[in-house]
Design a protein around this motif. Structure first.
Motif, mmCIF file in Angstrom:
data_model
loop_
_atom_site.group_PDB
_atom_site.id
_atom_site.type_symbol
_atom_site.label_atom_id
_atom_site.label_comp_id
_atom_site.label_asym_id
_atom_site.label_seq_id
_atom_site.Cartn_x
_atom_site.Cartn_y
_atom_site.Cartn_z
ATOM 1 N N SER A 197 56.547 68.686 36.017
ATOM 2 C CA SER A 197 56.472 67.486 36.665
ATOM 3 C C SER A 197 57.725 67.023 37.555
ATOM 4 C CB SER A 197 56.199 66.362 35.798
ATOM 5 O OG SER A 197 57.186 65.825 34.954
ATOM 6 N N PRO A 198 57.799 66.450 38.437
ATOM 7 C CA PRO A 198 58.961 65.904 39.241
ATOM 8 C C PRO A 198 59.784 64.930 38.305
ATOM 9 C CG PRO A 198 56.999 65.691 40.671
ATOM 10 C CD PRO A 198 56.481 66.086 39.354
ATOM 11 N N GLU A 199 59.135 64.127 37.536
ATOM 12 C CA GLU A 199 59.690 63.340 36.732
ATOM 13 C C GLU A 199 60.898 64.140 35.695
ATOM 14 O OE1 GLU A 199 56.134 61.266 38.004
ATOM 15 O OE2 GLU A 199 56.745 63.317 37.403
ATOM 16 N N LYS A 200 60.475 65.106 35.172
ATOM 17 C CA LYS A 200 61.018 66.010 34.349
ATOM 18 C C LYS A 200 62.221 66.768 35.116
ATOM 19 C CE LYS A 200 57.688 66.762 30.636
ATOM 20 N NZ LYS A 200 57.018 67.950 29.931
ATOM 21 N N LEU A 201 61.825 67.156 36.168
ATOM 22 C CA LEU A 201 62.832 67.673 36.993
ATOM 23 C C LEU A 201 64.153 66.671 37.400
ATOM 24 C CD1 LEU A 201 61.173 69.624 39.578
ATOM 25 C CD2 LEU A 201 62.338 70.603 37.822
ATOM 26 N N ARG A 202 63.840 65.524 37.723
ATOM 27 C CA ARG A 202 64.813 64.566 37.834
ATOM 28 C C ARG A 202 65.879 63.933 36.885
ATOM 29 N NH1 ARG A 202 60.070 62.107 40.791
ATOM 30 N NH2 ARG A 202 60.566 62.311 42.970
ATOM 31 N N GLU A 203 65.092 64.439 35.532
ATOM 32 C CA GLU A 203 66.191 64.028 34.385
ATOM 33 C C GLU A 203 67.321 64.931 34.532
ATOM 34 O OE1 GLU A 203 63.655 64.402 30.935
ATOM 35 O OE2 GLU A 203 62.370 62.662 31.405
ATOM 36 N N VAL A 204 67.139 66.220 35.035
ATOM 37 C CA VAL A 204 68.086 67.109 34.883
ATOM 38 C C VAL A 204 68.921 67.185 36.281
ATOM 39 C CG1 VAL A 204 68.683 69.620 34.625
ATOM 40 C CG2 VAL A 204 67.210 68.514 33.281
ATOM 41 N N ALA A 205 68.186 67.302 37.519
ATOM 42 C CA ALA A 205 68.647 67.521 38.777
ATOM 43 C C ALA A 205 69.037 66.176 39.485
ATOM 44 C CB ALA A 205 67.591 68.249 39.647
ATOM 45 N N GLY A 206 68.543 65.159 39.023
ATOM 46 C CA GLY A 206 68.822 63.824 39.633
ATOM 47 C C GLY A 206 67.876 63.611 40.981
ATOM 48 N N GLU A 207 68.292 62.920 41.882
ATOM 49 C CA GLU A 207 67.559 62.657 42.982
ATOM 50 C C GLU A 207 66.936 64.070 43.930
ATOM 51 O OE1 GLU A 207 67.573 60.299 47.193
ATOM 52 O OE2 GLU A 207 69.348 60.396 46.030
ATOM 53 N N ILE A 208 65.554 64.004 43.995
ATOM 54 C CA ILE A 208 64.780 65.369 44.573
ATOM 55 C C ILE A 208 64.284 64.687 45.995
ATOM 56 C CG2 ILE A 208 63.159 66.848 44.276
ATOM 57 C CD1 ILE A 208 63.696 66.850 41.239
ATOM 58 N N GLU A 209 64.246 65.514 46.895
ATOM 59 C CA GLU A 209 63.686 65.276 48.289
ATOM 60 C C GLU A 209 62.354 66.059 47.855
ATOM 61 O OE1 GLU A 209 63.820 66.472 52.908
ATOM 62 O OE2 GLU A 209 65.708 66.750 51.595
ATOM 63 N N ILE A 210 61.369 65.132 48.417
ATOM 64 C CA ILE A 210 59.764 65.757 48.528
ATOM 65 C C ILE A 210 59.628 66.532 49.947
ATOM 66 C CG2 ILE A 210 57.456 65.443 47.901
ATOM 67 C CD1 ILE A 210 59.095 64.907 45.589
ATOM 68 N N CYS A 302 26.160 78.134 42.578
ATOM 69 C CA CYS A 302 25.608 77.834 43.983
ATOM 70 C C CYS A 302 25.452 76.500 44.457
ATOM 71 C CB CYS A 302 23.914 78.541 44.049
ATOM 72 S SG CYS A 302 23.793 80.188 43.662
ATOM 73 N N HIS A 303 26.416 75.782 43.897
ATOM 74 C CA HIS A 303 26.701 74.472 44.441
ATOM 75 C C HIS A 303 27.138 74.540 45.857
ATOM 76 C CE1 HIS A 303 25.450 72.239 40.865
ATOM 77 N NE2 HIS A 303 26.180 72.935 40.177
ATOM 78 N N GLY A 304 26.676 73.838 46.690
ATOM 79 C CA GLY A 304 27.201 73.775 48.174
ATOM 80 C C GLY A 304 28.497 72.777 48.446
ATOM 81 N N VAL A 305 28.506 71.738 47.623
ATOM 82 C CA VAL A 305 29.768 70.964 47.835
ATOM 83 C C VAL A 305 30.040 70.548 46.259
ATOM 84 C CG1 VAL A 305 30.360 68.488 48.765
ATOM 85 C CG2 VAL A 305 28.752 69.926 49.835
ATOM 86 N N VAL A 306 31.368 70.455 46.238
ATOM 87 C CA VAL A 306 32.267 69.774 44.907
ATOM 88 C C VAL A 306 32.845 68.499 45.367
ATOM 89 C CG1 VAL A 306 33.913 70.292 43.218
ATOM 90 C CG2 VAL A 306 32.500 72.196 44.151
ATOM 91 N N ILE A 307 32.615 67.456 44.663
ATOM 92 C CA ILE A 307 33.053 66.144 44.914
ATOM 93 C C ILE A 307 34.108 66.130 43.621
ATOM 94 C CG2 ILE A 307 32.762 64.018 45.113
ATOM 95 C CD1 ILE A 307 29.887 64.341 45.844
ATOM 96 N N ALA A 308 35.489 66.066 43.742
ATOM 97 C CA ALA A 308 36.284 65.999 42.831
ATOM 98 C C ALA A 308 36.780 64.558 42.478
ATOM 99 C CB ALA A 308 37.321 66.960 43.006
ATOM 100 N N GLU A 309 36.928 64.287 41.098
ATOM 101 C CA GLU A 309 37.411 62.793 41.173
ATOM 102 C C GLU A 309 39.029 62.799 41.326
ATOM 103 O OE1 GLU A 309 35.115 60.760 37.148
ATOM 104 O OE2 GLU A 309 36.828 61.957 36.857
ATOM 105 N N GLY A 310 39.609 61.796 41.771
ATOM 106 C CA GLY A 310 40.828 61.597 41.949
ATOM 107 C C GLY A 310 41.502 61.353 40.707
ATOM 108 N N VAL A 311 42.944 61.410 40.869
ATOM 109 C CA VAL A 311 43.910 61.042 39.623
ATOM 110 C C VAL A 311 44.905 60.272 40.096
ATOM 111 C CG1 VAL A 311 43.111 63.187 38.505
ATOM 112 C CG2 VAL A 311 45.101 63.218 40.187
ATOM 113 N N GLU A 312 45.782 59.440 38.977
ATOM 114 C CA GLU A 312 46.777 58.836 39.602
ATOM 115 C C GLU A 312 47.972 59.666 39.767
ATOM 116 O OE1 GLU A 312 47.224 55.006 37.034
ATOM 117 O OE2 GLU A 312 46.018 56.332 35.477
ATOM 118 N N ASP A 313 48.880 59.343 40.746
ATOM 119 C CA ASP A 313 49.883 60.200 41.091
ATOM 120 C C ASP A 313 50.991 60.108 39.987
ATOM 121 O OD1 ASP A 313 51.614 61.637 42.517
ATOM 122 O OD2 ASP A 313 51.867 60.318 44.062
ATOM 123 N N GLY A 314 51.861 61.014 39.744
ATOM 124 C CA GLY A 314 52.946 61.023 38.725
ATOM 125 C C GLY A 314 52.743 62.004 37.676
#
Length: 333
Positions: A197-210, A302-314
């Motif tokens: 996760s970006p959160e774990k990276l920031r613990e070591v690398a500091g500020e990160i540009e997305i 043989c499903h023609g469409v997949v509707i995927a639930e959204g998730v919280e960011d982070g």
């Protein structure tokens, strides 16, 4: 060409290592997804990866090594931040982009002067790299654009007749690709969210540009549509009335004969009544682990469409959003 699925015995690993040294392709498990490997110092071998996958030649590959000493064999200079990140997260689902040495062919890097390097955590992957005695470049072991493979059977279904061997290490633990961090600028740049996760990276690398996807593929997964099943994918934004909106979309699609299915957390399944669902597990980690396998399962049924639930960011939610936006081609409902 016959494609063989092999158990991960020492003899089979030696056989696959010999194939890699001889310029052939081998699919192998990592903790993230299965990789399609070749000798990273052999331009002709790397070209075979692009041919087998149908992969655009400007889409760079990730070089897999077994230790930090081997990183220095392909990287011009290892910056101090890379040493810190490696101490914290390697082996593991982290890929670092640094300036490459001339020994790394342009075929491997998509013509860039940088190389993406990681040390996988999978014992099978590490054993294969050590036995081969060369760094192994490897994208995901699937046809280009398809959901990444998380089992040997997924690889077999996509690449039968195109490669000689698949090492079967069982289902991948994480289920989505590594996080890619570019260290060639003043500030570390996150090119692809993944298993770390970006959160774990920031613990070591500091500020990160997305960094958002652009015209130049700075790492795998940035430029082209990825992770897509044959079925159309619709990705729901995450909000309070998400389930009702998904039900409405499902009913309209069902009435038009599209045979939809809903990708959802297990505890949410009851919200969809008797509508067809594929339960991805109870946590976002479960969702990530099962995402690609369930997208493939939707095609098998043989499903023609997949509707995927959204998730919280982070956390790993950021990586799930990235994969679902890519697999849906940006179709967010």
């Amino acid at each position: 060409m016959d494609t063989k699925i092999l158990s991960t015995t020492s003899e089979n690993i030696k056989l696959c290592a010999k194939a890699v040294k001889n310029g052939e392709l081998v699919a192998f498990p990592t903790e993230t997804v299965y990789g399609l490997g070749a000798n990273a110092l052999d331009a002709t071998a790397a070209e075979k990866i692009y041919a087998a996958k149908g992969r655009p030649s400007d889409n760079p590959l990730i070089v897999h090594v077994a230790s930090m000493n081997e990183v220095s064999a392909v990287v011009e200079k290892i910056p101090p931040i890379a040493v810190k990140l490696a101490a914290a997260f390697m082996p593991g689902p982290l890929t670092l982009v640094m300036k490459k040495k001339p020994c790394v062919p342009d075929t491997v890097t998509g013509g860039l002067d940088t190389v993406a390097v990681r040390i996988p955590k999978s014992s099978t992957a590490l054993s294969l790299i050590r036995a081969a005695g060369v760094p192994i470049c490897a994208p995901s072991a699937n046809l280009s654009g398809r959901p990444s493979p998380t089992t040997a059977r997924h690889v077999y279904n996509d690449l039968y007749g195109k490669i000689p061997y698949i090492l079967d290490g069982g289902a991948c633990k994480i289920g989505i690709e590594s996080t890619v961090l570019d260290l060639t600028s003043d500030k570390p740049r996150l090119l692809r969210p993944g298993g770390l996760s970006p959160e774990k990276l920031r613990e070591v690398a500091g500020e990160i540009e997305i960094v958002q996807s652009g015209k130049v593929a700075l790492c795998p997964g940035m430029k082209y549509k990825h992770y897509a099943p044959k079925a159309e994918v619709l990705f729901s934004a995450y909000y309070e009335n998400m389930a009702q909106s998904i039900c409405d979309w499902y009913d309209r699609l069902s009435q038009s004969g599209k045979n939809p299915v809903i990708l959802c957390l297990s505890q949410n399944a009851e919200k969809y009544g008797d509508r067809a669902t594929l339960k991805v597990g109870r946590t976002y980690e479960d969702y990530a682990h099962n995402l690609f396998a369930d997208l493939r399962l939707a095609d098998d049924r043989c499903h023609g469409v997949v509707i995927a639930e959204g998730v919280e960011d982070g956390g790993i939610g950021s990586s799930l959003i990235n994969r679902l936006v890519k697999s849906s081609g940006g179709r967010i409902i």
